[in-house]
Every structure is written in structure tokens, then in C-alpha cells.
Design an enzyme around this catalytic site. Structure first.
Site, PDB file in Angstrom:
ATOM      1  CG  HIS A 358      -1.995  -0.973   1.214  1.00  0.00           C
ATOM      2  ND1 HIS A 358      -3.247  -0.728   0.703  1.00  0.00           N
ATOM      3  CD2 HIS A 358      -2.007  -2.251   1.636  1.00  0.00           C
ATOM      4  CE1 HIS A 358      -3.990  -1.812   0.835  1.00  0.00           C
ATOM      5  NE2 HIS A 358      -3.259  -2.758   1.394  1.00  0.00           N
ATOM      6  CE  LYS A 546      -6.771  13.984   0.652  1.00  0.00           C
ATOM      7  NZ  LYS A 546      -6.822  12.805  -0.146  1.00  0.00           N
ATOM      8  NE  ARG A 547      -4.207   9.905  10.445  1.00  0.00           N
ATOM      9  CZ  ARG A 547      -3.915   8.957  11.324  1.00  0.00           C
ATOM     10  NH1 ARG A 547      -4.716   7.915  11.491  1.00  0.00           N
ATOM     11  NH2 ARG A 547      -2.846   9.046  12.090  1.00  0.00           N
ATOM     12  CE  LYS A 552      -2.729  10.919   3.519  1.00  0.00           C
ATOM     13  NZ  LYS A 552      -3.345  10.024   2.522  1.00  0.00           N
ATOM     14  CB  THR A 654     -10.190   5.022  -1.091  1.00  0.00           C
ATOM     15  OG1 THR A 654      -9.690   5.334   0.218  1.00  0.00           O
ATOM     16  CG2 THR A 654      -9.505   3.780  -1.604  1.00  0.00           C
ATOM     17  CE  LYS A 658     -14.098   5.845   0.887  1.00  0.00           C
ATOM     18  NZ  LYS A 658     -13.229   5.891   2.071  1.00  0.00           N
TER      19      LYS A 658
HETATM   20  O1  73E Z   1      -2.831   5.744  -0.831  1.00  0.00           O
HETATM   21  C1  73E Z   1      -3.370   5.081   0.281  1.00  0.00           C
HETATM   22  C2  73E Z   1      -4.233   3.918  -0.199  1.00  0.00           C
HETATM   23  O2  73E Z   1      -5.339   4.386  -0.907  1.00  0.00           O
HETATM   24  C3  73E Z   1      -2.258   4.552   1.175  1.00  0.00           C
HETATM   25  O3  73E Z   1      -1.499   5.654   1.670  1.00  0.00           O
HETATM   26  C4  73E Z   1      -2.840   3.761   2.330  1.00  0.00           C
HETATM   27  O4  73E Z   1      -3.589   2.669   1.783  1.00  0.00           O
HETATM   28  C5  73E Z   1      -4.706   3.093   0.994  1.00  0.00           C
HETATM   29  C6  73E Z   1      -5.449   1.850   0.554  1.00  0.00           C
HETATM   30  O5  73E Z   1      -4.719   1.133  -0.376  1.00  0.00           O
HETATM   31  C7  73E Z   1      -1.814   3.236   3.257  1.00  0.00           C
HETATM   32  N1  73E Z   1      -1.949   3.083   4.602  1.00  0.00           N
HETATM   33  C8  73E Z   1      -0.814   2.577   5.052  1.00  0.00           C
HETATM   34  N2  73E Z   1       0.014   2.427   4.053  1.00  0.00           N
HETATM   35  N3  73E Z   1      -0.606   2.850   2.927  1.00  0.00           N
HETATM   36  C9  73E Z   1      -0.521   2.237   6.437  1.00  0.00           C
HETATM   37  C10 73E Z   1       0.796   2.080   6.869  1.00  0.00           C
HETATM   38  C11 73E Z   1       1.057   1.748   8.185  1.00  0.00           C
HETATM   39  C12 73E Z   1       0.016   1.571   9.086  1.00  0.00           C
HETATM   40  C13 73E Z   1      -1.287   1.718   8.651  1.00  0.00           C
HETATM   41  C14 73E Z   1      -1.556   2.054   7.332  1.00  0.00           C
END
Ligand code: 73E
Length: 806
Positions: A358, A546-547, A552, A654, A658
């Protein structure tokens, strides 16, 4: 799934209130009504849940287990009502009773067992898997404390614990009989058997019980009920010593119980930087070990076959590297407990596991210190070591051209274990979450692995469940869509494409606009109730939710607001389309710069919102405690969707999907899934600006760019930065020097200044475009029409056909 009509539903609620709460419809609190409705649903669900399980056992169909440290499910009451076909009846019944449905539904605590996109994706996937009728289960942790609750005090984020289980959670069922024992620490003993094979035993381990709590996952109108199994850490009965309070050891024992319960104590609140905390490692192993034991038990219950046949009937998807200890844990069980040799165990393991990546942010990649794994999981360390030896050996012999890259590819190097490497080597599929992200994985971040295993790599662009994110949160728009194209889009979201026939239909565009205005009014009402700020519902609702993270670039958005404010101050009669800038974001508690941005937004808001010169032209609001339920309020009202990450940094996103699904127009960079959104809707229906990923990566490769030169060259930028540095926003004590320094002296690592000019110009285009409402609504309709491709149903069908083969 039900035979209720409004009258019998009314009677059912009445009955529940009487039997469970000893009260009447007139006297009941909203909470009691909420529990009564949840209980009615549970009564309907239980037999279907049982039947779904029976069917899976009898059909012996292949099953997927989705292991994730996070499931950001939010509230379930409305989606459960919707999926079992009761939502309209329930709403009507409540209205007839003089109750406001939303007041009842908000009695449910928003379950925040996740940080953001990754956790919400897992929740959307469960909904799609069940709605498409596949046998798929989620496996996660029942954290006692979810993601912190955010309060804003004098513009500062303050974190409060989210004790979401304070009141009974009506959807869960505890299954103590299916608890499994998890062992940590201790020492490993190897004995040679007569036949030369090794017998492994462990001594002095600490035991913990993993107790499952099951939450039903209802398919949409299809009678399927799958399971989200959440594990809770409890004292193992074997360790429950009968000590008296006078006994010294009693207090040690209480400490021990506490430390065990800590394992499922709280969700780590950081989704962008890896912190090698031992408790987090314990959580990961706890989840993985419990899940795998459970998978094996299920396989044995359903089939009379050797475990070597498991990959034919089971597939395990790991959500990022967080559950990647599944690789050595499967090996351990297959070898030490089931007697398989290395080769066979490796074959089974690597045919069971599939890994989703991710993120390519280097700060987020998991690398555990060898010593920590050795102490906590000595046997797993031995296995990881062996996997690494064999892997390096294999590169050496079969890929001579990669010999000088072995240290980069190794699973263990510099006393650290690279979990992404372990996950890639140990699984048969590696997927990214949007096209560009998968390309970056293949050609840059994981290039050498791609050379080694070209067939493992594949893309699965993320998706969102249109049932929650359109049908449920925006019933007005959903019904207008159904009025023109019929109801089939709910089952087949790509049918939303039929809306393209109505992009020139004035009455339809008008009703779309009415729905948007309705949603804007509802949001404005909420904002007024929350913070007493009156929004101009004729202004553009420009949303970034978003976070909070530097990449970002909420900061760039704030700079644009300051710039507009300056323009209006210089020229109060400037002709601009009124705007409302809406933010919501949680910052990781230890992320200083992110918290500074939250503070800055608040100080800019207080200056802008209280300046009489600005009138109704600009407004800035920050909504506190962003979570799934708040997103559900904001998204239907969004008109501009800010997706402005530094290109190459956002794997997918995502929220972009939405908002597009609710008719917002994306203002975004060529990053993550924005690129695919643009490819579908076309350049005329999206506002794209800024550096491309290629350009960004090229700058990084050459040591960045010169931020100071932009500061000196662009008067707009200089003015904004000087105001930031000079205490214009906030009093003397509140300064934003760290933000200023980060840009000027750390060379603006996320290219805020570099993209600022194009961003401002893009917003000028948005300002003009909005004035032609007919044109704007046409763009909105085009976006909605194409959003069906971002339904998680499409994503899940791709996982099923390319990876899971269910
Ligand atoms: O771009 C997003 C993505 O849409 C990405 O930053 C996020 O995952 C979403 C779903 O695919 C994400 N979260 C984490 N890494 N990528 C993450 C890393 C460590 C702990 C919790 C979440």
C-alpha cells in the site's frame, strides 16, 4: 431476508423494548430503540449466518481470508438494515413514531479499528465479497481502544482515548470455544530423531489466549452472511494461578494479566511512519498466529484432506506487510507441528499467501530489529534466517546478474528484517493498489524483485463500496439516478455509465443540483450546531478530508487560502465565486509538523472568518474528529475534491473515488488513482495540475529543487511565507516557524512551492467553471457515470479472477 412491513416492524421494536429494556415506545431512549433494532437484525442474521457457514462446508468451495491489522468499519446499523432490505421500512417506522432515524443510528459508536485508507479498504472489501456472494472472511484485532478521538483546543489537536466497548457492541458474538493459544518468547530445543529429522520443542514460553469475537458481514439482498473475526487477548487458563491477595506474587500476577490484555489494548495511531515497538510486533504475531490456527482448524473441519491440499481450497491475502509473519508462522506450523519437510512446507506456504503493498514511503516500510524478533519469536527467527539463506543462495546461483544486488534484496540485512522482502518472497502474488503505484513498485521500489519474479506482480486498483458511499450516504442522489437509469446500477455499478445519456438533460441536471444543495444544507446545519459558524450554501464547497500528512499537502491548500485572502484584502471588490474550504484530518499524535498544520488551519480560519472585509466570500472550517461517520456527512456535500498529494507519494487514495461518486470534481495531481479517474472522465471533467511522478522522482534523484528561488521569484509565495513566519496568523506566542523552516531550509521536500503557482491557476479555472452551473453539473454527472468502475465490487472481481480463483 425478512417478512416485515411497517406495522410488524413497529410491533417488533415494541416487543424488544418490553422484553429487553422493560420500557415502551413512548418512554424509550434513542439508545434503547437503537439496541432494539440491532437485536431485530441480529435475529434475522443469525440463521442466515449459520446457513452460509453450512453451505461453505458442504460446497467445499474455496475461501479467502483477508488478514488485516485494521478494519475501519464505522457504524453498521444503517448498512445492515440496507443490506437485509429493511432500511426504508425502519426509517418509515421511526418517522411514524416521531423519532428521527439519524438520531437513532448515531447511537452506535463509530468503530474506528483503523487509521485511514488501508483500514477502510478492508471494510469495503468485506462488503463487496459478501455482496458478490463469495466465501471470504476478515481477520483482525478487537482493539479495546480504537483510533483516538480528536478534540481541538485553541487550535491544537488533543487526543482522547476511544473506549468504544464501554457500552455493549450489539454486532459481536464471543466464541470462547474457538479460542486458540498463542506463545511468545521462551527457548527452542532441537532434538535429532532416530531417522535424522529434527524435533523442535519450546520451553518457558508465555501463553496468551486469542478469543474470537465474530461480527456478521451481510451481503446486499442475497442472504449471504460472512464473518469478520476479531481476536481479543486474554489470560490463558493454564496461567491463571490461584493466588491470594496477601501473596507477593499476586501483584506480579495482576501485572502479567495486564500485559497480556495490552496486546489487544489499542490501535497504533500512525499510518505513515514505522515505529519498531515491541507491543506492535506482539500484536502482529498474535493476529497472524491466531488466524492461521483458525484457518487450519476450518480446513480440517471442512475437508478430510492433508494440509498439502490447502492451497486448492484456501487463499490468504495479507493487507500490507503488517501480517507478513504469516510466512514464517505457516512454515513453523507445517514443519514443527505437522511434520512436513522444508521443501513441502515452503510450497504450501507460498501457494497460500498473497501480499498487497500500500505504500512506497520509505518511512513507512516495516523493518524489525533482528534482536527483537529473536527474543520475542525465537523459532520464527530461525525460520526467517533460513528463508533468507536459501533466497540469497538462489539468487546467487540462478541470477548471476543480480549477485551484486544481493545485499539490497536480502530479507535480513544490517541487523534488520525487511518485512516487504519477506512478504514478496513468501507469497505467490504481489499487488499494488493503483496502476501508477504498481508501475513504481515494478520499475523502481521493487525493481530487482520484479526481475526475479515478473509473474508475481500485478495491479488491483482500489475501490469503494457504492452501497455505502452512494446509496446509503446520499439517498437523494441515489434515487434520482434510479429514476433515470433504473435500479440495476446497485447490483452492477458499471451501469452508472448509462448516466452519460443524461449529461445534457436539463431536468436531470437540475435534480442533481437540488440534491447537492440539500446535502450542503445538511452539512451547513451540522457545522452550525458543532461550531456556530454559518456557511454560505451558495459558495463552492471545497473539501480536503484525509489523514494529515506532509505528502498530502494540506499546507498547499492553506497557502492558497491565505493567497486568496490577501487578494481580497487588496481588492475587496474582486469578483470571485464564494468558497467554503472544508478540512477534516487527524494527525498522528507524535507528528509535530502535521499538528502545526492543523493549528495553522485554525488560525487562518479565525482570521478569515472574522474579517468583515471578506463577507461571505471565503470561509474556512475544520471539522474535528474525522472518522467514517463524519466522512458520510461531508462527502455528499462536496463539490471540489482536493487530491493534491506530491505525485508518486499517494499509492491510490480512495476519498478521491468517494467524492467523484457523489458528483464532486477532482482538483488533483497526477498521482495514485487520480490518474485513472482522469483517464475515465477525460481532461474536461477534472482539474489536473502540478509535477508528474516522473518529474518528482527525477528531482529527488538529483537532490531536490531550489525552494528558495521560488520564494524570491514569486511575490505571492513570498508574501504568504512571510506572513507565516511573521506571526500574522495567531498571536505572538503562536508561530509557525517550523513550517516555514521546513520549506525554506529543508528545501520543501514535498514540492509545495513548486506546485503552488499551477495550483492557484487551476483554482482560478475552477472559480470560472463553477459560474456556468449547467456545465458544472454536466461535469458532475460525467464523474458519477464513470465512478462505477471504482466500486470495490470491480476490485474484488479482479482479486477473485486473478489471485484468489474462488
Ligand atoms: O494511498 C493510500 C491507499 O489508498 C495509502 O497511503 C494507504 O492505503 C490506501 C489503501 O490502499 C496506506 N496506509 C498505510 N500504508 N498505505 C498504512 C501504513 C502503516 C500503518 C497503517 C496504514
Amino acid at each position: 431476508m425478512h417478512n416485515y412491513d411497517p406495522a410488524s416492524f413497529h410491533t417488533a421494536i415494541e416487543g424488544k423494548l418490553k422484553r429487553k429494556h422493560r420500557t415502551t415506545l413512548e418512554e424509550a431512549t434513542d439508545k434503547e430503540i437503537y439496541y432494539s433494532i440491532a437485536s431485530i437484525i441480529q435475529d434475522l442474521v443469525m440463521p442466515k449466518w449459520f446457513e452460509t457457514n453450512q453451505e461453505i462446508q458442504q460446497n467445499k468451495s474455496k475461501q479467502v481470508y483477508y488478514i488485516s491489522m485494521e478494519f475501519l468499519i464505522g457504524r453498521l446499523i444503517e448498512s445492515n438494515l440496507q443490506n437485509c432490505g429493511l432500511l426504508d421500512i425502519c426509517n418509515q417506522t421511526l418517522l411514524d413514531l416521531g423519532r428521527r432515524p439519524e438520531r437513532i443510528y448515531e447511537q452506535e459508536h463509530d468503530a474506528a479499528l483503523g487509521n485511514g485508507g488501508l483500514g477502510r479498504l478492508a471494510a469495503c472489501f468485506l462488503d463487496s465479497i459478501a455482496s458478490l456472494g463469495y466465501a471470504g472472511h476478515g481477520s483482525g484485532i478487537r482493539y479495546r481502544y480504537g483510533l483516538f478521538e480528536q478534540r481541538i483546543i485553541h487550535g491544537n489537536q488533543v487526543e482522547l482515548p476511544d473506549y468504544w466497548l464501554k457500552e455493549e457492541y450489539p454486532w459481536e458474538t464471543r466464541k470462547p470455544d474457538e479460542a486458540v493459544e498463542i506463545r511468545f518468547g521462551g527457548t527452542v530445543h532441537e532434538h535429532k530423531r532416530r531417522d535424522g529429522s529434527l524435533e523442535i520443542s519450546y520451553e518457558n514460553t508465555d501463553s496468551v489466549m486469542a478469543v474470537p469475537y465474530d461480527v456478521p458481514v451481510l451481503g446486499y439482498h442475497n442472504e449471504v452472511v460472512n464473518t469478520l473475526r476479531l481476536w481479543s487477548a486474554e489470560l490463558s487458563p493454564a496461567e491463571n494461578k490461584g493466588l491470594s491477595a496477601s501473596d507477593q506474587q499476586y501483584y506480579h500476577h495482576l501485572d502479567h494479566i495486564h500485559s497480556i490484555e495490552q496486546i489487544s489494548g489499542f490501535l497504533y495511531p500512525d499510518d505513515s511512519t514505522f515505529e519498531g515497538k515491541e507491543l506492535r510486533l506482539k500484536q502482529q504475531y498474535f493476529l497472524v498466529s491466531a488466524t492461521i490456527k483458525n484457518i487450519i482448524a476450518n480446513f480440517r473441519r471442512n475437508h478430510d484432506l492433508p494440509l498439502s491440499m490447502m492451497p486448492e481450497y484456501t487463499v490468504i491475502q495479507i493487507n500490507d506487510t503488517h501480517p507478513s509473519l504469516a510466512v514464517p508462522e505457516l512454515m513453523r506450523i507445517l514443519m514443527d507441528e505437522e511434520g512436513y519437510g522444508w521443501e513441502k512446507a515452503w510450497q504450501i506456504t507460498t501457494n497460500l499467501l498473497a501480499y498487497t503493498n500500500h505504500t512506497t514511503l520509505s518511512e513507512a516500510l516495516e523493518k524489525w530489529p533482528v534482536s527483537m524478533i529473536q527474543n520475542l519469536l525465537p523459532r520464527l527467527y530461525m525460520i526467517i534466517h533460513e528463508i533468507n539463506e536459501r533466497f540469497c543462495e538462489q539468487i546467487y546461483t540462478t541470477h548471476p546478474e543480480l549477485r551484486d544486488k544481493i545485499h539490497e534484496l536480502a530479507i535480513i540485512s544490517y541487523e534488520q528484517i525487511h518485512m516487504a522482502h519477506l512478504a514478496i518472497v513468501g507469497s505467490f502474488s504481489v499487488n499494488g493498489v493503483a496502476k501508477i503505484h504498481t508501475e513504481i513498485l515494478k520499475n523502481k521500489e521493487m525493481k530487482n524483485f520484479y526481475t526475479l519474479y515478473p509473474k508475481k506482480f500485478n495491479n488491483k486498483t482500489n475501490g469503494i463500496t457504492h452501497r455505502r458511499w452512494l446509496q446509503q450516504v446520499n439517498p437523494c442522489l441515489a434515487s434520482k439516478i434510479t429514476d433515470v437509469i433504473g435500479p440495476r446500477w446497485v447490483h452492477e455499478p458499471h451501469k452508472l455509465m448509462n448516466l452519460l445519456r443524461y449529461t445534457n438533460d436539463a431536468p436531470f441536471l437540475e435534480t442533481m443540483k437540488d440534491c447537492k444543495q440539500h446535502s450542503k444544507h445538511l452539512l451547513a446545519k451540522y457545522v452550525y450546531e458543532q461550531q456556530g459558524v454559518k456557511l454560505n450554501t451558495d459558495s463552492i464547497f471545497d473539501v480536503q478530508i484525509k489523514r494529515l500528512h506532509e505528502y498530502k499537502r494540506q499546507l498547499m491548500n492553506v497557502f492558497h487560502i491565505i493567497y486568496l485572502y490577501n487578494e481580497l484584502k487588496d481588492n475587496p471588490n474582486m469578483d470571485i465565486t464564494p468558497r467554503t474550504f472544508i478540512f477534516a484530518a487527524k494527525a498522528a499524535p507524535s507528528y509535530h509538523l502535521a499538528k502545526e498544520v492543523i493549528k495553522l488551519i485554525h488560525h487562518v480560519a479565525s482570521v478569515v472568518n472574522n474579517d468583515p472585509d471578506i463577507k461571505d466570500k471565503l470561509k474556512v472550517v475544520f471539522l474535528e474528529n474525522y472518522n467514517v461517520s463524519l466522512a458520510e456527512k461531508i462527502i455528499p456535500a462536496a463539490e471540489v475534491s482536493e487530491q493534491i498529494s506530491t505525485a508518486s507519494k499517494e499509492a491510490s487514495g480512495t476519498g478521491n473515488m468517494k467524492m467523484m461518486m457523489n458528483g464532486a470534481i477532482t482538483c488533483g495531481t497526477l498521482d495514485g488513482a487520480n490518474i485513472e479517474i482522469r483517464d475515465f472522465v477525460g481532461d474536461d471533467n477534472i482539474f489536473i495540475f502540478g509535477l508528474t511522478a516522473e518529474q518528482v522522482l527525477d528531482y529527488y534523484a538529483h537532490g531536490g529543487y531550489d525552494a528558495k528561488s521560488i520564494y524570491h521569484a514569486d511575490v505571492r509565495v513570498k508574501r504568504v511565507l512571510d506572513q507565516l513566519n511573521g506571526g500574522v496568523f495567531g498571536s505572538q506566542e503562536i508561530e509557525f516557524k517550523d513550517l516555514f523552516y521546513n520549506i525554506m531550509y529543508h528545501n520543501d521536500p514535498f514540492f509545495v512551492l513548486k506546485d503552488f503557482g499551477p495550483y492557484v491557476e487551476t483554482h482560478e479555472m475552477i472559480d470560472r467553471a463553477y459560474r456556468d452551473q449547467n456545465h458544472w453539473q454536466r461535469m458532475a454527472a460525467t464523474n458519477i457515470a464513470h465512478s462505477g468502475k471504482f466500486s470495490s465490487d470491480r476490485t474484488i472481481m479482479e482479486y477473485v479472477s486473478d489471485i484468489w480463483k474462488l
